[in-house]
Design a protein around this motif. Structure first.
Motif, PDB file in Angstrom:
ATOM      1  N   VAL A  86      43.421 113.756  63.157  1.00  0.00           N
ATOM      2  CA  VAL A  86      42.573 114.943  63.077  1.00  0.00           C
ATOM      3  C   VAL A  86      41.107 114.520  62.965  1.00  0.00           C
ATOM      4  CG1 VAL A  86      41.950 116.915  61.636  1.00  0.00           C
ATOM      5  CG2 VAL A  86      44.348 116.467  62.159  1.00  0.00           C
ATOM      6  N   ALA A  87      40.845 113.454  62.199  1.00  0.00           N
ATOM      7  CA  ALA A  87      39.472 112.947  62.090  1.00  0.00           C
ATOM      8  C   ALA A  87      38.947 112.523  63.458  1.00  0.00           C
ATOM      9  CB  ALA A  87      39.424 111.774  61.116  1.00  0.00           C
ATOM     10  N   ARG A  88      39.746 111.804  64.226  1.00  0.00           N
ATOM     11  CA  ARG A  88      39.329 111.388  65.571  1.00  0.00           C
ATOM     12  C   ARG A  88      38.970 112.606  66.423  1.00  0.00           C
ATOM     13  NH1 ARG A  88      42.543 106.306  68.230  1.00  0.00           N
ATOM     14  NH2 ARG A  88      42.138 104.755  66.604  1.00  0.00           N
ATOM     15  N   LEU A  89      39.807 113.633  66.354  1.00  0.00           N
ATOM     16  CA  LEU A  89      39.578 114.818  67.165  1.00  0.00           C
ATOM     17  C   LEU A  89      38.310 115.554  66.743  1.00  0.00           C
ATOM     18  CD1 LEU A  89      43.261 116.056  67.382  1.00  0.00           C
ATOM     19  CD2 LEU A  89      41.825 115.463  69.344  1.00  0.00           C
ATOM     20  N   LEU A  90      38.106 115.678  65.431  1.00  0.00           N
ATOM     21  CA  LEU A  90      36.910 116.363  64.946  1.00  0.00           C
ATOM     22  C   LEU A  90      35.643 115.613  65.352  1.00  0.00           C
ATOM     23  CD1 LEU A  90      38.126 117.365  61.378  1.00  0.00           C
ATOM     24  CD2 LEU A  90      37.733 118.901  63.312  1.00  0.00           C
ATOM     25  N   ILE A  91      35.682 114.290  65.263  1.00  0.00           N
ATOM     26  CA  ILE A  91      34.526 113.485  65.665  1.00  0.00           C
ATOM     27  C   ILE A  91      34.281 113.621  67.170  1.00  0.00           C
ATOM     28  CG2 ILE A  91      33.647 111.124  65.860  1.00  0.00           C
ATOM     29  CD1 ILE A  91      35.381 110.570  63.264  1.00  0.00           C
ATOM     30  N   GLU A  92      35.360 113.581  67.940  1.00  0.00           N
ATOM     31  CA  GLU A  92      35.246 113.716  69.387  1.00  0.00           C
ATOM     32  C   GLU A  92      34.634 115.055  69.775  1.00  0.00           C
ATOM     33  OE1 GLU A  92      38.505 115.236  72.409  1.00  0.00           O
ATOM     34  OE2 GLU A  92      38.946 113.181  71.791  1.00  0.00           O
ATOM     35  N   LYS A  93      35.010 116.133  69.050  1.00  0.00           N
ATOM     36  CA  LYS A  93      34.581 117.473  69.405  1.00  0.00           C
ATOM     37  C   LYS A  93      33.248 117.864  68.785  1.00  0.00           C
ATOM     38  CE  LYS A  93      39.315 119.121  70.033  1.00  0.00           C
ATOM     39  NZ  LYS A  93      39.204 119.436  71.456  1.00  0.00           N
ATOM     40  N   ALA A  94      32.616 116.933  68.052  1.00  0.00           N
ATOM     41  CA  ALA A  94      31.341 117.259  67.405  1.00  0.00           C
ATOM     42  C   ALA A  94      30.301 117.684  68.437  1.00  0.00           C
ATOM     43  CB  ALA A  94      30.836 116.071  66.586  1.00  0.00           C
ATOM     44  N   GLY A  95      30.373 117.086  69.637  1.00  0.00           N
ATOM     45  CA  GLY A  95      29.537 117.513  70.765  1.00  0.00           C
ATOM     46  C   GLY A  95      28.067 117.621  70.419  1.00  0.00           C
TER      47      GLY A  95
END
Length: 481
Positions: A143-152
């Motif tokens: 979930v951390a990876r996804l949140l960082i990826e989606k920070a945009g």
């Protein structure tokens, strides 16, 4: 020129086109919060080869390969529009445009198809919403990876902190290393540094505070500048409303559980019942990975054919809840060595169907077998339908659902004749229909549904969080209802 030379020249040309797409897709994402998709697959931060492979994969579901020469004009057209935050599927744009007989140019057609995201119709860009992860295990790190990826562009969701119990010397360094490297999901896409003095992990410019606590009552999040945050509990230690309410501390507005909730805690499967979340609901569950795998295709089948009864058998990868070698475990069989045995165990997924699909009155039973693979499971869903049908009709229906329906982010579809579990590591869908294994006989249907029980489920968790925080942007063209 030989056929071999022609193929290589064509490949180099497509590489050049895909390379030209990357800066346009990047600017749309960073500057306007626009995510460019291809049949529900994000093209943001993807390499040239990844973009080409995603185009080629379209043949698995749409029947023919998409070419970057077909989709480039749509990307170019998007850059000329006054777009607001949205997700735009250029695969669907290209597909619908080919069937349109009005003689519109690509630019005219695109402007019309995404009109809801332009000019006076566009929605406002959201202020960043703080997110806290309570626990940092398998699901927490993904979930951390996804949140960082989606920070945009910095709008939307912002991972501010993780809460863990102290683990001794170099704890933060070891946790950062586990985020950086994963034996199943590979290297983190970006850079990670550690600020030990500030107890922080900096990932792709995102400063994530590491808070050490043994109990929710020990943390005042406002002391860390965190306010109105969504807390995602990845521990599973508390699963009822009373236990999860302990997280509603200063700075925390809502709590999302990454395990099946008990009692009156809503169990949410994004794509199926996320619209039922009440605005004032502070505590909810994302159910289990298996529930997320079976409920979307079950709904798709029930809506089209009716379902009288069903049984799900999951062949599930082992998890950290099991023992590496035989040792004491409170459960009957999970103490036996996970890498050496198939282990019969229970699954709550069947009973959880009633919470996610309350209108489905059909009895659904279930059981599970844990097997010696580290990730990706398969659910075998056996259904008695409300009417007779054929295998071809069922596959056409599920393929269409995966392409055009509101469930297209949940249900994927593969016709690969040699597909095996490891092929689906990293899938962002909660369920992948294996067309080759599907069996239909009159009013009986058996669906084989692959799912990455770690990453696909984590994607569902993030979608639920996006929805409850209001940063789940609309998709164009709109899915067929």
């Amino acid at each position: 020129m030989t056929v071999k030379d022609d193929s290589f020249t064509d490949w180099k040309n497509r590489e050049e086109i895909a390379e030209s797409m990357i800066p346009m897709i990047g600017r749309l994402h960073r500057e306007r919060d626009v995510t460019v998709l291809l049949h529900s697959r994000s093209l943001v931060n993807k390499s040239v080869v990844s973009i080409l492979k995603t185009h080629r994969f379209a043949r698995q579901i749409a029947g023919e390969e998409l070419s970057v020469t077909d989709t480039l004009p749509f990307v170019q057209a998007l850059t000329t529009l006054d777009l607001g935050p949205s997700q735009i599927d250029i695969g669907r744009l290209a597909e619908i445009y080919q069937a349109d007989d009005r003689g519109l140019s690509v630019a005219e057609f695109t402007a019309e198809a995404v009109a809801g995201a332009t000019g006076g119709n566009k929605i406002d860009r959201r202020e960043p919403r703080d997110v806290v992860l309570y626990g940092f295990g398998r699901i927490g790190r993904l979930v951390a990876r996804l949140l960082i990826e989606k920070a945009g562009s910095g709008n939307g969701l912002r991972l501010r902190a993780i809460v863990v119990r102290g683990g001794g010397d170099q704890d933060i360094i070891k946790r950062a290393s586990l985020l950086r490297r994963d034996s199943i999901h590979g290297q983190f896409q970006g850079t990670i540094t550690v600020d030990e003095a500030e107890s922080a992990i900096i990932a792709n410019g995102n400063t994530i505070k590491v808070i050490y606590a043994n109990d929710p009552s020990e943390v005042d999040y406002t002391a860390y500048g965190i306010d109105n945050a969504i807390l995602i509990d990845n521990t599973g230690k508390w699963r009822d409303r009373e236990g999860l309410s302990q997280h509603l501390r200063p700075g925390i507005d809502k709590v999302v559980l990454t395990a099946p909730g008990k009692g009156d805690v809503p169990n949410i499967v994004h794509g199926v019942n996320h619209d039922t979340i009440k605005p004032d609901e502070q505590i909810l569950s994302c159910a289990s990975c298996t529930t997320n795998a079976i409920v979307p295709p079950l709904k798709a089948m029930a809506d089209e054919y009716g379902v009288l009864r069903g049984h799900v058998e999951t062949v599930h990868s082992f998890t950290n809840d099991q023992n590496l070698l035989d040792n004491y475990h409170k459960a009957d069989r999970r103490g036996r060595s996970a890498p050496l045995n198939m282990v019969i165990t229970e699954t709550g997924a069947a009973s959880a169907v009633a919470k996610a699909l309350p209108d489905l009155k059909a009895p659904i039973t279930g059981s599970s077998i844990r097997v010696p693979v580290p990730d990706v499971s398969i659910a075998i869903l056996s259904l008695r339908l409300g009417r007779e049908t054929t295998r071809e009709e069922v596959l056409d229906h599920l393929r269409d659902v995966s392409l055009t329906s509101p469930l297209k982010r949940q249900i994927d579809f593969t016709t690969a004749p040699d597909a095996v579990s490891s092929d689906f590591i990293g899938s962002r869908h909660s369920s992948i229909v294996d067309a080759g294994a599907t069996k239909v006989d009159g009013d009986n249907a058996i669906l084989y549904l692959w799912y990455d029980n770690e990453f696909g489920y984590s994607c569902q968790v993030v979608r639920v969080v996006q929805h409850v925080t209001g940063v789940e942007y609309p998709t164009y063209p709109a899915p067929a209802v």
